[in-house]
Motif scaffolding. Structure first.
Motif, PDB file in Angstrom:
ATOM      1  N   ILE A  39       0.836  -1.201   0.000  1.00  8.09           N
ATOM      2  CA  ILE A  39       0.000   0.000   0.000  1.00  8.09           C
ATOM      3  C   ILE A  39       0.873   1.254   0.000  1.00  8.09           C
ATOM      4  CG2 ILE A  39      -1.624   1.355   1.400  1.00  8.09           C
ATOM      5  CD1 ILE A  39      -2.900  -1.325   2.213  1.00  8.09           C
ATOM      6  N   ALA A  40       1.922   1.271   0.812  1.00  9.62           N
ATOM      7  CA  ALA A  40       2.817   2.420   0.854  1.00  9.62           C
ATOM      8  C   ALA A  40       3.508   2.614  -0.490  1.00  9.62           C
ATOM      9  CB  ALA A  40       3.855   2.240   1.961  1.00  9.62           C
ATOM     10  N   VAL A  42       2.370   1.726  -3.487  1.00 11.03           N
ATOM     11  CA  VAL A  42       1.388   2.218  -4.457  1.00 11.03           C
ATOM     12  C   VAL A  42       1.128   3.703  -4.247  1.00 11.03           C
ATOM     13  CG1 VAL A  42      -1.051   2.066  -5.109  1.00 11.03           C
ATOM     14  CG2 VAL A  42       0.308  -0.007  -4.881  1.00 11.03           C
ATOM     15  N   ARG A  43       1.016   4.114  -3.004  1.00 14.06           N
ATOM     16  CA  ARG A  43       0.794   5.543  -2.727  1.00 14.06           C
ATOM     17  C   ARG A  43       2.002   6.384  -3.117  1.00 14.06           C
ATOM     18  NH1 ARG A  43      -2.633   6.711   2.683  1.00 14.06           N
ATOM     19  NH2 ARG A  43      -4.515   5.631   2.019  1.00 14.06           N
ATOM     20  N   TYR A  44       3.188   5.871  -2.888  1.00 16.96           N
ATOM     21  CA  TYR A  44       4.394   6.611  -3.223  1.00 16.96           C
ATOM     22  C   TYR A  44       4.546   6.750  -4.733  1.00 16.96           C
ATOM     23  CZ  TYR A  44       9.302   7.825  -3.702  1.00 16.96           C
ATOM     24  OH  TYR A  44      10.473   8.432  -4.052  1.00 16.96           O
ATOM     25  N   GLY A  46       2.138   6.299  -7.035  1.00 15.88           N
ATOM     26  CA  GLY A  46       0.993   7.005  -7.598  1.00 15.88           C
ATOM     27  C   GLY A  46       0.973   8.474  -7.250  1.00 15.88           C
ATOM     28  N   THR A  48       0.104  11.877  -4.745  1.00 16.04           N
ATOM     29  CA  THR A  48      -1.168  12.433  -4.311  1.00 16.04           C
ATOM     30  C   THR A  48      -1.647  13.423  -5.349  1.00 16.04           C
ATOM     31  OG1 THR A  48      -0.024  14.137  -3.055  1.00 16.04           O
ATOM     32  CG2 THR A  48      -0.660  12.154  -1.866  1.00 16.04           C
ATOM     33  N   ARG A  49      -2.916  13.598  -5.420  1.00 25.52           N
ATOM     34  CA  ARG A  49      -3.512  14.494  -6.404  1.00 25.52           C
ATOM     35  C   ARG A  49      -3.807  15.842  -5.731  1.00 25.52           C
ATOM     36  NH1 ARG A  49      -1.708  10.795  -8.858  1.00 25.52           N
ATOM     37  NH2 ARG A  49      -2.828   9.357 -10.168  1.00 25.52           N
TER      38      ARG A  49
END
Length: 92
Positions: A39-40, A42-44, A46, A48-49
Motif C-alpha cells: 500500500i505504501a 502504491v501511494r508513493y 501514484g 497524491t492528487r
C-alpha cells in the motif's frame, strides 16, 4: 515406545501450544507488513492528487475552465461568457 515416538513427532517434541501460537502471530505480522508495504509503495508511486483539492487558486482556475468548456460547447453565448468570466475574476 512407538506410541511415544509418534506423539512426539506429531506435537513437535513437546513444544506445545506456545510454539504454534507464536508461529501464527509471526505469520500474521509478516503478511501484515507485506500488505502495508505494498500500500505504501502504491501511494508513493501514484503520488497524491493535490491539483484536485479545492482552494482559492485551484477552485478559481477550475471554475474558469468549466465556463470555457460551456462556451466551447455552445451552451452560452459571447455576452454570457464575458459577464460570468468578469464576475468570477472580481469575486476572488
Amino acid at each position: 515406545m512407538l506410541a511415544e515416538r509418534v506423539i512426539a513427532m506429531m506435537w513437535g517434541y513437546g513444544w506445545g501450544l506456545g510454539y504454534w501460537l507464536s508461529m501464527g502471530i509471526t505469520m500474521l505480522l509478516f503478511w501484515g507488513l507485506i500488505v502495508v508495504g505494498v500500500i505504501a509503495l502504491v501511494r508513493y508511486v501514484g503520488g497524491t492528487r493535490k491539483a484536485d483539492t479545492p482552494g482559492p487558486v485551484g477552485g478559481q482556475a477550475r471554475a474558469e475552465d468549466v465556463l470555457a468548456e460551456r462556451y466551447a460547447r455552445g451552451e452560452i453565448d459571447d455576452d454570457e461568457y464575458k459577464r460570468r468570466l468578469e464576475l468570477l475574476r472580481t469575486h476572488q
